[in-house]
Design a protein around this motif. Structure first.
Motif: not given
Length: 70
Positions: A45-55
């Protein structure tokens, strides 16, 4: 080195590179391992931290476009 020795060396090299019946070529083994590794990476899965950065980056781009549009 004579031509006879060169021919023998060439034959030995070509015979060692041929797949023996029932054996797996080194390339097939490497391909299988790379495929297994790739599949394992895809399942992570994509780490939440990375998803937050993309957002946040997406949000910053939208803000920059709205400022440029004015």
């Amino acid at each position: 080195m004579s031509d006879d020795n060169t021919k023998k060396d060439d034959m030995t090299t070509s015979q060692s590179q041929e797949a023996r019946p029932g054996s797996v070529s080194p390339n097939a083994s490497i391909s299988r391992k790379l495929r297994e590794f790739y599949d394992a990476v895809q399942e992570e899965g994509i780490p939440d931290r990375f998803l937050d950065l993309l957002e946040r980056l997406d949000h910053a781009e939208r803000n920059a476009k709205s400022v440029d549009a004015k």
